[in-house]
Design a protein around this motif. Structure first.
Motif, PDB file in Angstrom:
ATOM      1  N   GLY A  68       0.870  -1.045   0.080  1.00 49.03           N
ATOM      2  CA  GLY A  68       0.006   0.023  -0.097  1.00 49.03           C
ATOM      3  C   GLY A  68       0.622   1.086   0.167  1.00 49.03           C
ATOM      4  N   THR A  69       0.390   2.422   0.814  1.00 47.17           N
ATOM      5  CA  THR A  69       1.236   3.693   0.950  1.00 47.17           C
ATOM      6  C   THR A  69       1.622   3.812   2.264  1.00 47.17           C
ATOM      7  N   ARG A  70       2.412   4.665   2.363  1.00 42.21           N
ATOM      8  CA  ARG A  70       3.059   4.799   3.901  1.00 42.21           C
ATOM      9  C   ARG A  70       2.232   5.628   4.516  1.00 42.21           C
ATOM     10  N   PRO A  71       1.593   5.138   5.761  1.00 42.46           N
ATOM     11  CA  PRO A  71       0.822   5.945   6.625  1.00 42.46           C
ATOM     12  C   PRO A  71       1.514   6.976   7.159  1.00 42.46           C
ATOM     13  N   HIS A  80      -2.560  15.558  -1.664  1.00 50.32           N
ATOM     14  CA  HIS A  80      -1.545  14.859  -1.073  1.00 50.32           C
ATOM     15  C   HIS A  80      -2.710  13.629  -0.251  1.00 50.32           C
ATOM     16  N   LYS A  81      -4.000  14.062   0.060  1.00 49.70           N
ATOM     17  CA  LYS A  81      -4.873  13.027   0.538  1.00 49.70           C
ATOM     18  C   LYS A  81      -5.087  11.884  -0.292  1.00 49.70           C
ATOM     19  N   LYS A  82      -5.197  12.192  -1.533  1.00 48.15           N
ATOM     20  CA  LYS A  82      -5.206  11.147  -2.402  1.00 48.15           C
ATOM     21  C   LYS A  82      -4.366   9.782  -2.191  1.00 48.15           C
ATOM     22  N   ARG A  83      -3.305  10.060  -1.803  1.00 48.07           N
ATOM     23  CA  ARG A  83      -2.489   8.934  -1.406  1.00 48.07           C
ATOM     24  C   ARG A  83      -2.939   7.706  -0.241  1.00 48.07           C
ATOM     25  N   LEU A  84      -4.098   8.609   0.426  1.00 45.72           N
ATOM     26  CA  LEU A  84      -4.640   7.801   1.476  1.00 45.72           C
ATOM     27  C   LEU A  84      -5.725   7.041   0.904  1.00 45.72           C
ATOM     28  N   SER A  85      -6.307   7.241  -0.232  1.00 44.44           N
ATOM     29  CA  SER A  85      -7.473   6.570  -0.748  1.00 44.44           C
ATOM     30  C   SER A  85      -7.473   5.229  -0.815  1.00 44.44           C
ATOM     31  N   PHE A  86      -6.165   4.648  -0.282  1.00 37.56           N
ATOM     32  CA  PHE A  86      -5.971   3.056  -0.545  1.00 37.56           C
ATOM     33  C   PHE A  86      -5.445   2.836   0.895  1.00 37.56           C
ATOM     34  N   ARG A  87      -5.741   1.530   1.465  1.00 37.73           N
ATOM     35  CA  ARG A  87      -5.234   1.024   2.723  1.00 37.73           C
ATOM     36  C   ARG A  87      -3.592   0.997   2.790  1.00 37.73           C
ATOM     37  N   PRO A  88      -3.084   1.621   3.736  1.00 37.73           N
ATOM     38  CA  PRO A  88      -1.618   1.715   3.976  1.00 37.73           C
ATOM     39  C   PRO A  88      -1.054   0.345   3.879  1.00 37.73           C
ATOM     40  N   GLY A  89       0.293   0.246   3.701  1.00 38.31           N
ATOM     41  CA  GLY A  89       1.020  -0.985   3.337  1.00 38.31           C
ATOM     42  C   GLY A  89       2.278  -0.849   4.213  1.00 38.31           C
ATOM     43  N   LEU A  90       2.716  -2.476   4.515  1.00 34.32           N
ATOM     44  CA  LEU A  90       3.838  -2.468   5.087  1.00 34.32           C
ATOM     45  C   LEU A  90       5.093  -2.080   4.221  1.00 34.32           C
ATOM     46  N   THR A  91       4.808  -2.371   2.750  1.00 34.25           N
ATOM     47  CA  THR A  91       5.667  -2.061   1.769  1.00 34.25           C
ATOM     48  C   THR A  91       4.990  -1.348   0.495  1.00 34.25           C
ATOM     49  N   GLY A  92       5.504  -0.798  -0.279  1.00 35.58           N
ATOM     50  CA  GLY A  92       4.886  -0.038  -1.503  1.00 35.58           C
ATOM     51  C   GLY A  92       5.783   0.406  -2.683  1.00 35.58           C
ATOM     52  N   MET A  93       5.208   1.043  -3.384  1.00 42.52           N
ATOM     53  CA  MET A  93       5.912   1.478  -4.589  1.00 42.52           C
ATOM     54  C   MET A  93       7.054   2.498  -4.280  1.00 42.52           C
ATOM     55  N   TRP A  94       7.158   3.089  -3.126  1.00 44.31           N
ATOM     56  CA  TRP A  94       8.041   3.848  -2.689  1.00 44.31           C
ATOM     57  C   TRP A  94       9.236   3.061  -1.785  1.00 44.31           C
ATOM     58  N   GLN A  95       8.929   2.135  -1.427  1.00 46.51           N
ATOM     59  CA  GLN A  95       9.927   1.264  -0.570  1.00 46.51           C
ATOM     60  C   GLN A  95      10.762   0.566  -1.750  1.00 46.51           C
ATOM     61  N   VAL A  96      10.208   0.104  -2.825  1.00 45.31           N
ATOM     62  CA  VAL A  96      11.073  -0.629  -3.639  1.00 45.31           C
ATOM     63  C   VAL A  96      11.597   0.324  -4.866  1.00 45.31           C
ATOM     64  N   ILE A 112       7.482  11.074  -3.412  1.00 47.38           N
ATOM     65  CA  ILE A 112       6.771   9.983  -2.602  1.00 47.38           C
ATOM     66  C   ILE A 112       5.372   9.850  -2.863  1.00 47.38           C
ATOM     67  N   VAL A 113       4.675  11.076  -2.984  1.00 45.46           N
ATOM     68  CA  VAL A 113       3.410  11.057  -3.204  1.00 45.46           C
ATOM     69  C   VAL A 113       2.929  10.938  -4.684  1.00 45.46           C
ATOM     70  N   LYS A 114       4.001  11.131  -5.573  1.00 46.93           N
ATOM     71  CA  LYS A 114       3.750  10.903  -6.904  1.00 46.93           C
ATOM     72  C   LYS A 114       3.761   9.193  -7.273  1.00 46.93           C
ATOM     73  N   LEU A 115       4.745   8.645  -6.408  1.00 52.53           N
ATOM     74  CA  LEU A 115       4.983   7.183  -6.630  1.00 52.53           C
ATOM     75  C   LEU A 115       3.635   6.455  -6.085  1.00 52.53           C
ATOM     76  N   ASP A 116       3.214   6.999  -5.004  1.00 52.22           N
ATOM     77  CA  ASP A 116       1.916   6.483  -4.050  1.00 52.22           C
ATOM     78  C   ASP A 116       0.646   6.624  -5.136  1.00 52.22           C
ATOM     79  N   VAL A 117       0.617   7.651  -5.632  1.00 50.93           N
ATOM     80  CA  VAL A 117      -0.384   8.004  -6.787  1.00 50.93           C
ATOM     81  C   VAL A 117      -0.433   7.180  -7.754  1.00 50.93           C
ATOM     82  N   GLU A 118       0.787   7.026  -8.291  1.00 51.59           N
ATOM     83  CA  GLU A 118       0.955   6.029  -9.453  1.00 51.59           C
ATOM     84  C   GLU A 118       0.541   4.718  -9.013  1.00 51.59           C
TER      85      GLU A 118
END
Length: 472
Positions: free
Chosen positions: A394-397, A410-426, A438-444
């Motif tokens: 998911g995304t970082r909470p 910025h709030k759009k990155r919270l429209s999905f359940r946050p995750g243990l890992t995600g696009m930013w981490q990898v 980071i927001v761009k990666l989460d939205v992507e």
């Protein structure tokens, strides 16, 4: 992110009904014969009988109307629907059994007992389902928090319709009234939580998943900017549109809330099946992770306490899906006074934007540095995943302080359940120092989400952990 819950609800009650058929047929056979099977041939005949009944029942109800408007039916109406459905299903199964030459293999009493028991059990299951469904949504925190937005014309009828609305997957949080604010702070018995001037600010800070907008056609142009901003936050929008009633075509394909028909705008329309697979993967992964968490706690727990007095686990309030607040757990990797010392270190923040991060953070203990480097400090978050606060991917909470400074985008990155890992981490998280990146990666990730993308990110995460790349 939007999906129709009714399909999943219908599938679950269909599976429960299939279970009642199995139980009813076993009981009917046992009552008539005093035992389940007299021989291997009897067992084979029973299997064919059960298979025929289930196939006909499934074929009829996957495309039938037994579950349509089920939540609106009273006990008597429900009883009639169950009896009719079982009678038709059994008649169809009898035809199949006749051509298979098995109709005479069973006593007529077995069929009578089966129909009687199945109708009674199925009616009980349906009534319990309707009673328990609201509680299930509350327990698993899967209800869709929804804000009503209406003007003077539609506010009262919208509120009254939603009070009688029987889809328990929705939780109505209040009314944003676009007219003159009432003195008692209510319209139709529902609290007014915002007006035309502070609607955007309320939606930005509140825990919301969806909004239902009902305004006069003359206000559609004025609402365009507001709707664009709400969409930018990642909220699902149901916008009332006038729909003429046509006597020659009674069925319509729009979303309906009471007497209101709406067109639905969402960042993504996702299949219920993929979300169910994602949650199943979360549960399996969390259970396995909790086993390793128990082993790690026995090993690293004493080490954490020996180096620095304080608890083994660190719990911090974070902001989850669409503004929900939850406590995120980690192994404590810092000294007990880390939060107080953070203010002194803000000048050394290496991140551009709302997040805080610095290399060689003096608040981190030696054991904590090892836990962070190996990502072992994240293991307690499997508890969050099991509870439903987080997902494997998911995304970082964000923290509460970070969330308070968010813009609508910025709030759009919270429209999905946050995750243990995600696009930013990898994507080389240690190398990214710009919050907007980071927001761009989460939205992507949100815009392109699929179950297979989660699998891809999980595989990349394992490689990152084993190579200790990107973690500090």
């Amino acid at each position: 992110m939007y999906q129709r819950r009714s399909n999943l609800q219908n599938l679950m009650i269909l599976l429960l009904d299939c279970l009642t058929i199995v139980v009813s047929l076993i009981l009917a056979n046992y009552i008539r014969n005093g035992r389940l099977f007299e021989s291997d041939d009897a067992r084979m005949d029973f299997g064919l009988l059960l298979g025929a009944v289930l196939v006909v029942f499934l074929a009829m109800n996957l495309f039938g109307s037994l579950y349509r408007n089920m939540m609106l039916r009273g006990p008597l109406h429900e009883c009639m629907c169950v009896i009719r459905n079982n009678a038709i299903s059994f008649a169809g199964a009898a035809v199949v059994l006749y051509f298979m030459g098995l109709l005479d293999a069973y006593s007529r009493l077995v069929f009578f007992y089966f129909l009687l028991i199945d109708c009674i059990l199925m009616l009980i299951v349906h009534q319990l389902w309707k009673k328990c469904l609201p509680s299930l949504y509350r327990i698993f925190r899967e209800s869709r928090k929804t804000l009503l937005v209406a003007d003077d014309v539609f506010a009262v009828p919208l509120v009254m319709d939603m009070k009688n609305f029987k889809d328990y997957s929705y939780e109505f949080c209040g009314l944003a009234f676009l007219g003159e604010k009432p003195e008692n702070g209510e319209v139709g018995g529902m609290s007014v939580v915002a007006g035309a001037d502070d609607l955007i600010d309320y939606c930005k800070s509140a825990s919301l998943d969806e909004v239902i907008v009902a305004v006069a056609d003359t206000q559609s142009k004025e609402m365009k900017h507001v709707l664009e901003t709400l969409a930018e936050m990642g909220l699902t929008i149901h916008y009332r549109i006038p729909v003429p009633e046509l006597s020659g075509a009674s069925q319509k394909a729009l979303t309906q809330f009471g007497r209101f028909y709406t067109i639905t705008y969402a960042n993504r329309f996702v299949p219920v099946g993929q979300l169910a697979m994602k949650r199943l993967l979360d549960l399996v992964g969390a259970l396995v992770g909790c086993v390793f968490l128990g082993i790690l706690t026995v090993i690293v727990g004493p080490m954490i306490k020996l180096e620095s007095p304080g608890p083994i686990f660190f719990a911090q309030k974070r902001v989850g899906r669409n503004g929900r607040i939850f406590k995120m757990y980690k192994f404590r990797s810092m000294y007990a006074d880390a939060e107080e010392r953070k203010k002194e270190l803000m000048a050394q923040n290496e991140m551009n934007g709302l997040m805080f991060k610095m290399e060689n953070d003096p608040r981190i203990t030696k054991v904590g540095a090892f836990l962070r480097k190996t990502s072992l400090d994240e293991f307690p978050q499997f508890i969050n995943i099991l509870k439903g606060d987080m997902s494997l991917v998911g995304t970082r909470p964000p923290t509460l302080d970070e969330f308070a400074q968010y813009s609508p985008y910025h709030k759009k990155r919270l429209s999905f359940r946050p995750g243990l890992t995600g696009m930013w981490q990898v994507s080389g998280r240690s190398d990214i120092t710009d919050f907007e990146e980071i927001v761009k990666l989460d939205v992507e990730y949100i815009d392109n989400w699929s179950f297979w993308l989660d699998i891809k990110i999980l595989l990349k995460t394992f490689l990152e952990v084993f190579t200790q790349k990107g973690a500090r």
